[in-house]
Design an enzyme around this catalytic site. Structure first.
Site, mmCIF file in Angstrom:
data_model
loop_
_atom_site.group_PDB
_atom_site.id
_atom_site.type_symbol
_atom_site.label_atom_id
_atom_site.label_comp_id
_atom_site.label_asym_id
_atom_site.label_seq_id
_atom_site.Cartn_x
_atom_site.Cartn_y
_atom_site.Cartn_z
ATOM 1 N N SER A 144 0.825 -1.211 0.000
ATOM 2 C CA SER A 144 0.000 0.000 0.000
ATOM 3 C C SER A 144 0.861 1.265 0.000
ATOM 4 C CB SER A 144 -0.909 0.022 1.226
ATOM 5 O OG SER A 144 -1.619 -1.191 1.337
HETATM 6 N N1 SAH Z 1 -0.536 -5.109 4.150
HETATM 7 C C1 SAH Z 1 0.194 -5.383 2.934
HETATM 8 C C2 SAH Z 1 -0.569 -5.020 1.686
HETATM 9 C C3 SAH Z 1 -1.616 -5.992 1.443
HETATM 10 S S1 SAH Z 1 -2.265 -6.147 -0.192
HETATM 11 C C4 SAH Z 1 1.543 -4.737 2.913
HETATM 12 O O1 SAH Z 1 1.885 -4.003 3.864
HETATM 13 O O2 SAH Z 1 2.293 -4.979 1.966
HETATM 14 C C5 SAH Z 1 -3.549 -7.262 0.264
HETATM 15 C C6 SAH Z 1 -3.105 -8.668 0.543
HETATM 16 O O3 SAH Z 1 -4.245 -9.371 1.015
HETATM 17 C C7 SAH Z 1 -2.603 -9.419 -0.672
HETATM 18 O O4 SAH Z 1 -1.327 -9.912 -0.426
HETATM 19 C C8 SAH Z 1 -3.616 -10.559 -0.835
HETATM 20 O O5 SAH Z 1 -3.030 -11.771 -1.275
HETATM 21 C C9 SAH Z 1 -4.141 -10.699 0.573
HETATM 22 N N2 SAH Z 1 -5.462 -11.326 0.715
HETATM 23 C C10 SAH Z 1 -6.533 -11.253 -0.096
HETATM 24 N N3 SAH Z 1 -7.552 -11.980 0.408
HETATM 25 C C11 SAH Z 1 -7.116 -12.515 1.570
HETATM 26 C C12 SAH Z 1 -7.707 -13.356 2.558
HETATM 27 N N4 SAH Z 1 -8.953 -13.793 2.484
HETATM 28 N N5 SAH Z 1 -6.952 -13.705 3.617
HETATM 29 C C13 SAH Z 1 -5.669 -13.285 3.736
HETATM 30 N N6 SAH Z 1 -5.065 -12.493 2.834
HETATM 31 C C14 SAH Z 1 -5.778 -12.105 1.770
#
Ligand code: SAH
Length: 216
Positions: A61
């Site tokens: 993000s």
């Molecule tokens: N917090 C992260 C950014 C996250 S992007 C950072 O600091 O880099 C969102 C993430 O959520 C992605 O990696 C995606 O694979 C994950 N995601 C999507 N659905 C999910 C679920 N049901 N459970 C866990 N992770 C999930």
């Protein structure tokens, strides 16, 4: 490249200038080496004012979004926090600097492994990584004082509301597939007080209480 200098400028121009004022959080944003959470070819852009690709179709993000959601989450030093969507591990590192324990769950095993490696190399021993559908939470480690969802969902997943401690706060981007708003829920007994913050765009939460993989 002078990453320390870039990080200082990021804090001044992207965070402080936009009204973020929690000194504890600003100090952490100035400390955590964001460039180590992206692949080498993107390091020179790590402190730019935007999200960046981390592989597997996912993103780290925008710095402002990480800091803003962290401020809205109001982490306390003794908080136990659940993060849904580990991604690069950057948000987890920011939280690890501010609270006692971070539980973070990622559905993509390759991303989780990479995040684990980076967090271990940086010495974060209070981050516990899990692989699976984070929309179900981590019932065996609940309740959590704080929960942060870093992927977009149509609604806040019910299991996560249930796993929030009384008096706890949950922050999430909630809305449609292509635009959402940051929402904060405060749990008061069986009641949830809602507050809305800035509009945002996150990658989708895919899971039982998020979006169906086939809809994406
Ligand atoms: N917090 C992260 C950014 C996250 S992007 C950072 O600091 O880099 C969102 C993430 O959520 C992605 O990696 C995606 O694979 C994950 N995601 C999507 N659905 C999910 C679920 N049901 N459970 C866990 N992770 C999930």
């Amino acid at each position: 490249m002078n990453f320390d200098q870039l990080r200082k400028e990021m804090v001044e121009r992207q965070l402080r200038a936009r009204g973020l004022s929690d000194e504890r959080i600003l100090k952490v944003m100035e400390k955590v080496p964001r460039h180590l959470f992206v692949e080498e070819s993107l390091r020179h852009r790590a402190y730019d004012d935007c999200a960046l690709p981390i592989g597997e179709g996912q993103t780290i993000s925008q710095p402002y979004m990480v800091a803003m959601m962290t401020e809205v989450l109001a982490p306390a030093p003794d908080s136990r926090v659940l993060e849904v969507g580990t991604g690069s591990g950057y948000q987890a590192a920011v939280l690890a600097e501010l609270v006692s324990e971070v539980y973070t769950i990622e559905r993509n095993p390759a991303l989780s492994r990479r995040a684990e490696e980076i967090l271990k190399n940086l010495g974060y021993s209070n981050v516990h990584l899990f692989t699976g559908d984070g929309s179900l939470g981590l019932p065996e480690h609940a309740p959590f004082d704080r929960i942060i969802i870093t992927a977009a969902s149509p609604d806040v997943p019910e299991p996560l509301k249930a796993q929030l401690a009384d008096g706890g706060l949950l922050v999430a981007p909630v809305g449609g597939r292509f635009s959402q708003q940051v929402v904060r829920l405060e749990k008061r007994g069986t009641d949830f007080r809602e507050r809305y913050f800035t509009p945002c765009v996150f990658v989708p939460l895919i899971g039982k209480y998020g979006w169906d993989e086939n809809e994406i």
